[in-house]
Design a protein around this motif. Sequence first.
Motif, PDB file in Angstrom:
ATOM      1  N   ARG A  55      -4.493 -16.993 -27.711  1.00  0.00           N
ATOM      2  CA  ARG A  55      -4.061 -15.741 -28.336  1.00  0.00           C
ATOM      3  C   ARG A  55      -2.602 -15.833 -28.784  1.00  0.00           C
ATOM      4  O   ARG A  55      -2.246 -15.383 -29.871  1.00  0.00           O
ATOM      5  CB  ARG A  55      -4.262 -14.577 -27.374  1.00  0.00           C
ATOM      6  N   GLU A  56      -1.745 -16.419 -27.941  1.00  0.00           N
ATOM      7  CA  GLU A  56      -0.337 -16.575 -28.308  1.00  0.00           C
ATOM      8  C   GLU A  56      -0.181 -17.460 -29.538  1.00  0.00           C
ATOM      9  O   GLU A  56       0.645 -17.179 -30.405  1.00  0.00           O
ATOM     10  CB  GLU A  56       0.455 -17.151 -27.133  1.00  0.00           C
ATOM     11  N   ARG A  57      -0.983 -18.530 -29.625  1.00  0.00           N
ATOM     12  CA  ARG A  57      -0.939 -19.403 -30.817  1.00  0.00           C
ATOM     13  C   ARG A  57      -1.388 -18.637 -32.055  1.00  0.00           C
ATOM     14  O   ARG A  57      -0.822 -18.788 -33.132  1.00  0.00           O
ATOM     15  CB  ARG A  57      -1.814 -20.632 -30.605  1.00  0.00           C
ATOM     16  N   MET A  58      -2.434 -17.810 -31.905  1.00  0.00           N
ATOM     17  CA  MET A  58      -2.937 -17.039 -33.039  1.00  0.00           C
ATOM     18  C   MET A  58      -1.869 -16.054 -33.522  1.00  0.00           C
ATOM     19  O   MET A  58      -1.630 -15.941 -34.732  1.00  0.00           O
ATOM     20  CB  MET A  58      -4.207 -16.282 -32.630  1.00  0.00           C
ATOM     21  N   LEU A  59      -1.191 -15.372 -32.604  1.00  0.00           N
ATOM     22  CA  LEU A  59      -0.160 -14.413 -32.997  1.00  0.00           C
ATOM     23  C   LEU A  59       1.043 -15.108 -33.622  1.00  0.00           C
ATOM     24  O   LEU A  59       1.662 -14.580 -34.546  1.00  0.00           O
ATOM     25  CB  LEU A  59       0.272 -13.578 -31.792  1.00  0.00           C
ATOM     26  N   ALA A  60       1.378 -16.293 -33.149  1.00  0.00           N
ATOM     27  CA  ALA A  60       2.512 -17.030 -33.704  1.00  0.00           C
ATOM     28  C   ALA A  60       2.199 -17.568 -35.100  1.00  0.00           C
ATOM     29  O   ALA A  60       3.107 -17.767 -35.909  1.00  0.00           O
ATOM     30  CB  ALA A  60       2.894 -18.178 -32.775  1.00  0.00           C
ATOM     31  N   ALA A  61       0.924 -17.795 -35.404  1.00  0.00           N
ATOM     32  CA  ALA A  61       0.534 -18.381 -36.694  1.00  0.00           C
ATOM     33  C   ALA A  61       0.254 -17.325 -37.769  1.00  0.00           C
ATOM     34  O   ALA A  61      -0.160 -17.680 -38.869  1.00  0.00           O
ATOM     35  CB  ALA A  61      -0.692 -19.258 -36.506  1.00  0.00           C
ATOM     36  N   LEU A  62       0.459 -16.045 -37.474  1.00  0.00           N
ATOM     37  CA  LEU A  62       0.210 -15.010 -38.487  1.00  0.00           C
ATOM     38  C   LEU A  62       1.134 -15.199 -39.679  1.00  0.00           C
ATOM     39  O   LEU A  62       2.296 -15.576 -39.532  1.00  0.00           O
ATOM     40  CB  LEU A  62       0.431 -13.621 -37.881  1.00  0.00           C
ATOM     41  N   LYS A  63       0.597 -14.931 -40.869  1.00  0.00           N
ATOM     42  CA  LYS A  63       1.413 -15.038 -42.089  1.00  0.00           C
ATOM     43  C   LYS A  63       0.944 -13.982 -43.091  1.00  0.00           C
ATOM     44  O   LYS A  63      -0.122 -13.390 -42.928  1.00  0.00           O
ATOM     45  CB  LYS A  63       1.321 -16.441 -42.672  1.00  0.00           C
ATOM     46  N   LYS A  64       1.757 -13.757 -44.100  1.00  0.00           N
ATOM     47  CA  LYS A  64       1.406 -12.781 -45.134  1.00  0.00           C
ATOM     48  C   LYS A  64       0.111 -13.199 -45.814  1.00  0.00           C
ATOM     49  O   LYS A  64      -0.120 -14.370 -46.079  1.00  0.00           O
ATOM     50  CB  LYS A  64       2.513 -12.674 -46.185  1.00  0.00           C
ATOM     51  N   GLY A  65      -0.740 -12.211 -46.075  1.00  0.00           N
ATOM     52  CA  GLY A  65      -2.001 -12.474 -46.748  1.00  0.00           C
ATOM     53  C   GLY A  65      -3.168 -12.668 -45.798  1.00  0.00           C
ATOM     54  O   GLY A  65      -4.316 -12.662 -46.235  1.00  0.00           O
ATOM     55  N   ASP A  66      -2.916 -12.845 -44.516  1.00  0.00           N
ATOM     56  CA  ASP A  66      -4.010 -12.998 -43.549  1.00  0.00           C
ATOM     57  C   ASP A  66      -4.759 -11.675 -43.412  1.00  0.00           C
ATOM     58  O   ASP A  66      -4.157 -10.606 -43.355  1.00  0.00           O
ATOM     59  CB  ASP A  66      -3.481 -13.390 -42.167  1.00  0.00           C
ATOM     60  N   ARG A  67      -6.078 -11.773 -43.364  1.00  0.00           N
ATOM     61  CA  ARG A  67      -6.913 -10.600 -43.087  1.00  0.00           C
ATOM     62  C   ARG A  67      -7.100 -10.532 -41.585  1.00  0.00           C
ATOM     63  O   ARG A  67      -7.509 -11.518 -40.965  1.00  0.00           O
ATOM     64  CB  ARG A  67      -8.253 -10.720 -43.802  1.00  0.00           C
ATOM     65  N   VAL A  68      -6.787  -9.378 -40.982  1.00  0.00           N
ATOM     66  CA  VAL A  68      -6.801  -9.257 -39.525  1.00  0.00           C
ATOM     67  C   VAL A  68      -7.555  -8.005 -39.094  1.00  0.00           C
ATOM     68  O   VAL A  68      -7.820  -7.105 -39.907  1.00  0.00           O
ATOM     69  CB  VAL A  68      -5.368  -9.209 -38.954  1.00  0.00           C
ATOM     70  N   VAL A  69      -7.876  -7.970 -37.798  1.00  0.00           N
ATOM     71  CA  VAL A  69      -8.465  -6.799 -37.160  1.00  0.00           C
ATOM     72  C   VAL A  69      -7.549  -6.431 -36.005  1.00  0.00           C
ATOM     73  O   VAL A  69      -7.132  -7.305 -35.236  1.00  0.00           O
ATOM     74  CB  VAL A  69      -9.886  -7.095 -36.624  1.00  0.00           C
ATOM     75  N   THR A  70      -7.227  -5.144 -35.871  1.00  0.00           N
ATOM     76  CA  THR A  70      -6.386  -4.701 -34.761  1.00  0.00           C
ATOM     77  C   THR A  70      -7.243  -4.420 -33.533  1.00  0.00           C
ATOM     78  O   THR A  70      -8.477  -4.383 -33.618  1.00  0.00           O
ATOM     79  CB  THR A  70      -5.611  -3.425 -35.131  1.00  0.00           C
ATOM     80  N   ILE A  71      -6.584  -4.170 -32.406  1.00  0.00           N
ATOM     81  CA  ILE A  71      -7.327  -3.869 -31.190  1.00  0.00           C
ATOM     82  C   ILE A  71      -8.046  -2.528 -31.290  1.00  0.00           C
ATOM     83  O   ILE A  71      -8.984  -2.272 -30.546  1.00  0.00           O
ATOM     84  CB  ILE A  71      -6.409  -3.900 -29.943  1.00  0.00           C
ATOM     85  N   GLY A  72      -7.631  -1.697 -32.224  1.00  0.00           N
ATOM     86  CA  GLY A  72      -8.303  -0.418 -32.464  1.00  0.00           C
ATOM     87  C   GLY A  72      -9.455  -0.520 -33.453  1.00  0.00           C
ATOM     88  O   GLY A  72     -10.150   0.459 -33.713  1.00  0.00           O
ATOM     89  N   GLY A  73      -9.652  -1.699 -34.050  1.00  0.00           N
ATOM     90  CA  GLY A  73     -10.766  -1.903 -34.972  1.00  0.00           C
ATOM     91  C   GLY A  73     -10.405  -1.749 -36.435  1.00  0.00           C
ATOM     92  O   GLY A  73     -11.284  -1.831 -37.293  1.00  0.00           O
ATOM     93  N   LEU A  74      -9.138  -1.537 -36.761  1.00  0.00           N
ATOM     94  CA  LEU A  74      -8.716  -1.384 -38.152  1.00  0.00           C
ATOM     95  C   LEU A  74      -8.654  -2.750 -38.824  1.00  0.00           C
ATOM     96  O   LEU A  74      -8.048  -3.683 -38.304  1.00  0.00           O
ATOM     97  CB  LEU A  74      -7.333  -0.726 -38.220  1.00  0.00           C
ATOM     98  N   HIS A  75      -9.290  -2.876 -39.990  1.00  0.00           N
ATOM     99  CA  HIS A  75      -9.257  -4.102 -40.777  1.00  0.00           C
ATOM    100  C   HIS A  75      -8.187  -3.947 -41.840  1.00  0.00           C
ATOM    101  O   HIS A  75      -8.095  -2.906 -42.489  1.00  0.00           O
ATOM    102  CB  HIS A  75     -10.603  -4.355 -41.459  1.00  0.00           C
ATOM    103  N   GLY A  76      -7.394  -4.984 -42.035  1.00  0.00           N
ATOM    104  CA  GLY A  76      -6.355  -4.909 -43.046  1.00  0.00           C
ATOM    105  C   GLY A  76      -5.821  -6.280 -43.393  1.00  0.00           C
ATOM    106  O   GLY A  76      -6.213  -7.287 -42.810  1.00  0.00           O
ATOM    107  N   THR A  77      -4.899  -6.292 -44.364  1.00  0.00           N
ATOM    108  CA  THR A  77      -4.267  -7.525 -44.817  1.00  0.00           C
ATOM    109  C   THR A  77      -2.774  -7.415 -44.537  1.00  0.00           C
ATOM    110  O   THR A  77      -2.158  -6.381 -44.806  1.00  0.00           O
ATOM    111  CB  THR A  77      -4.486  -7.721 -46.325  1.00  0.00           C
TER     112      THR A  77
END
Length: 113
Positions: A55-77
């Motif tokens: 999880r820490e590696r995934m959070l460190a690798a975030l970049k602009k343009g990535d499509r993500v899901v939040t812990i609340g279920g919101l999908h966004g870019t």
Amino acid sequence: MPVPYEPTATLAQTGGDGSIAQVYAQYSSLILLLLMFVLFYFLLIRPQQKRQKERERMLAALKKGDRVVTIGGLHGTIVDLDDKTVVLRAGDSRLTFERSAISAVLRDDKGEK
């Protein structure tokens, strides 16, 4: 006068009154306790540590343009990010979240991020 306890006394000096069975029972309970600790480590603690590192590696690798899901279920870019916050575009809205609120990075159908 009572004889003081000597830890160096051997089992043969105790008179053979079943002391070997008592020593065996003590060691077997110690071995069982150690076995349970090893079992808990490999079944509970180690997998949790691996998931946390992933999880820490995934959070460190975030970049602009990535499509993500939040812990609340919101999908966004991701449209902007810094050390602690992430700005997501969801529809026509721009929402700011803590970086730790990102649950997963979605992959495209082509197998790329």
